[in-house]
Scaffold this motif. Sequence first.
Motif, PDB file in Angstrom:
ATOM      1  N   VAL A   3       0.710  -1.169   0.205  1.00 60.16           N
ATOM      2  CA  VAL A   3       0.094   0.063  -0.154  1.00 60.16           C
ATOM      3  C   VAL A   3       0.738   1.150   0.170  1.00 60.16           C
ATOM      4  O   VAL A   3       0.359   2.284  -0.754  1.00 60.16           O
ATOM      5  CB  VAL A   3      -0.821  -0.042   1.059  1.00 60.16           C
ATOM      6  CG1 VAL A   3      -1.864   1.381   1.509  1.00 60.16           C
ATOM      7  CG2 VAL A   3      -2.027  -1.140   1.103  1.00 60.16           C
ATOM      8  N   ALA A   4       1.728   1.199   0.816  1.00 58.63           N
ATOM      9  CA  ALA A   4       3.005   2.503   0.819  1.00 58.63           C
ATOM     10  C   ALA A   4       3.359   2.656  -0.431  1.00 58.63           C
ATOM     11  O   ALA A   4       3.753   3.908  -1.003  1.00 58.63           O
ATOM     12  CB  ALA A   4       3.888   2.293   2.107  1.00 58.63           C
TER      13      ALA A   4
ATOM     14  N   VAL B 177       0.566   8.845  -5.984  1.00 59.53           N
ATOM     15  CA  VAL B 177       0.564  10.445  -5.392  1.00 59.53           C
ATOM     16  C   VAL B 177       1.689  11.012  -5.195  1.00 59.53           C
ATOM     17  O   VAL B 177       1.865  12.129  -5.827  1.00 59.53           O
ATOM     18  CB  VAL B 177      -0.140  10.007  -4.130  1.00 59.53           C
ATOM     19  CG1 VAL B 177      -0.244  11.362  -3.536  1.00 59.53           C
ATOM     20  CG2 VAL B 177      -1.601   9.244  -4.401  1.00 59.53           C
TER      21      VAL B 177
ATOM     22  N   LEU C 114       2.083   1.946  -3.221  1.00 62.75           N
ATOM     23  CA  LEU C 114       0.951   2.194  -4.322  1.00 62.75           C
ATOM     24  C   LEU C 114       1.084   3.639  -4.000  1.00 62.75           C
ATOM     25  O   LEU C 114       0.657   4.564  -5.088  1.00 62.75           O
ATOM     26  CB  LEU C 114      -0.100   1.322  -3.979  1.00 62.75           C
ATOM     27  CG  LEU C 114      -1.411   1.878  -5.011  1.00 62.75           C
ATOM     28  CD1 LEU C 114      -1.053   1.556  -6.346  1.00 62.75           C
ATOM     29  CD2 LEU C 114      -2.522   0.983  -4.400  1.00 62.75           C
ATOM     30  N   LEU C 115       0.915   4.124  -2.830  1.00 61.63           N
ATOM     31  CA  LEU C 115       0.634   5.693  -2.625  1.00 61.63           C
ATOM     32  C   LEU C 115       1.687   6.446  -2.937  1.00 61.63           C
ATOM     33  O   LEU C 115       1.690   7.411  -3.632  1.00 61.63           O
ATOM     34  CB  LEU C 115       0.402   5.761  -1.215  1.00 61.63           C
ATOM     35  CG  LEU C 115      -1.091   5.184  -0.513  1.00 61.63           C
ATOM     36  CD1 LEU C 115      -1.168   5.624   0.848  1.00 61.63           C
ATOM     37  CD2 LEU C 115      -2.034   5.765  -1.309  1.00 61.63           C
TER      38      LEU C 115
ATOM     39  N   ALA D 161      -3.469  15.429  -4.009  1.00 64.63           N
ATOM     40  CA  ALA D 161      -4.422  14.871  -3.021  1.00 64.63           C
ATOM     41  C   ALA D 161      -6.139  14.689  -3.459  1.00 64.63           C
ATOM     42  O   ALA D 161      -6.477  13.548  -3.314  1.00 64.63           O
ATOM     43  CB  ALA D 161      -4.372  16.019  -1.598  1.00 64.63           C
TER      44      ALA D 161
ATOM     45  N   VAL E  12      -6.659  11.722  -6.026  1.00 70.03           N
ATOM     46  CA  VAL E  12      -6.890  10.553  -5.647  1.00 70.03           C
ATOM     47  C   VAL E  12      -8.433  10.281  -5.553  1.00 70.03           C
ATOM     48  O   VAL E  12      -8.807   8.980  -5.986  1.00 70.03           O
ATOM     49  CB  VAL E  12      -6.274  10.166  -3.991  1.00 70.03           C
ATOM     50  CG1 VAL E  12      -6.688   8.832  -3.414  1.00 70.03           C
ATOM     51  CG2 VAL E  12      -4.992  10.535  -4.250  1.00 70.03           C
TER      52      VAL E  12
END
Length: 293
Positions: free
Chosen positions: A61-62, A69, A64-65, A111, A114
């Motif tokens: 997950v980290a 992002v 991916l962000l 932000a 997303v």
Amino acid sequence: MSGLVTGDAVVLGLRPARLPSRALAILLDLVVYGTGFMIISVALVFATADLDDAAQAAVTVASLLLVLVGVPIALETLTHGRSLGKLACGLRVVREDGGPIRFRHALVRGALGVVELLMTFGTVACVASLVSERGRRLGDVFAGTLVVRERVPGARVMPVPPPPPWLAGRFTALDLSAVPEGLWLAIRQYLTRMNQLDPHTGAAMAARLADDVVARTGTPPPAGVPAAAFLMAVVHERQTRDAARAFAATGPVGSYPSGAGVPVVAVPPVVAPPVVAPPVAPPGRGSGFAPPG
């Protein structure tokens, strides 16, 4: 054409990007970022093989962000609004005043992206772009930004209008060496678009630009001359000097190399008509130039 205006009230020739080009740029970005995430995921599988399932999920997950992002925010900040997809499509993110974006603009856009692009699969962004007059999504609205087209079809260059005949040759002794190129560009932009501006706004812009020229040349403003006409005459004088220097560098017109056997045809001098000064009008308030007629 966009209605963007700089702090000097100069209209910028920028065109807002519409939904098809923006969607293509986002699709290209997602392909690049998705490919990068897959490569990173394969590397993380071998790097986190000794961790438990929860730790592996947290690392995934980290990453991916970070890829979807963090990388877009950093890329738009460092390139001043040009991601890989926007670079391929000839787009750029700018502020509403036409200036380059900073980290806070890219952070707000990333932000909200997303929610607009990833969580809703672009539905919210498409609806917002279709509703917006300039094709902005919610991230652009809250960040105060606009996506514009950098590569536009070549447009016909509008010539600078000629000065009034009674101003011909009046500024031949004016020293224009201290006038910077940026001010010349602003004057040209104003003169080619003066008929598209509100009369009051156009008169104020002309007075401000003319005062800047007067301050650079160190010569008092001519009495009875409107600011717009003064700018036309000054630009015409500069073009005349540039043409004279260009002809002087290439040799006199009608000359040929020795031995060419081509006769030189003498051109009779053209006698300019006498300059008749217009009636002197009272100077405008706050400026040494006459108000527009």
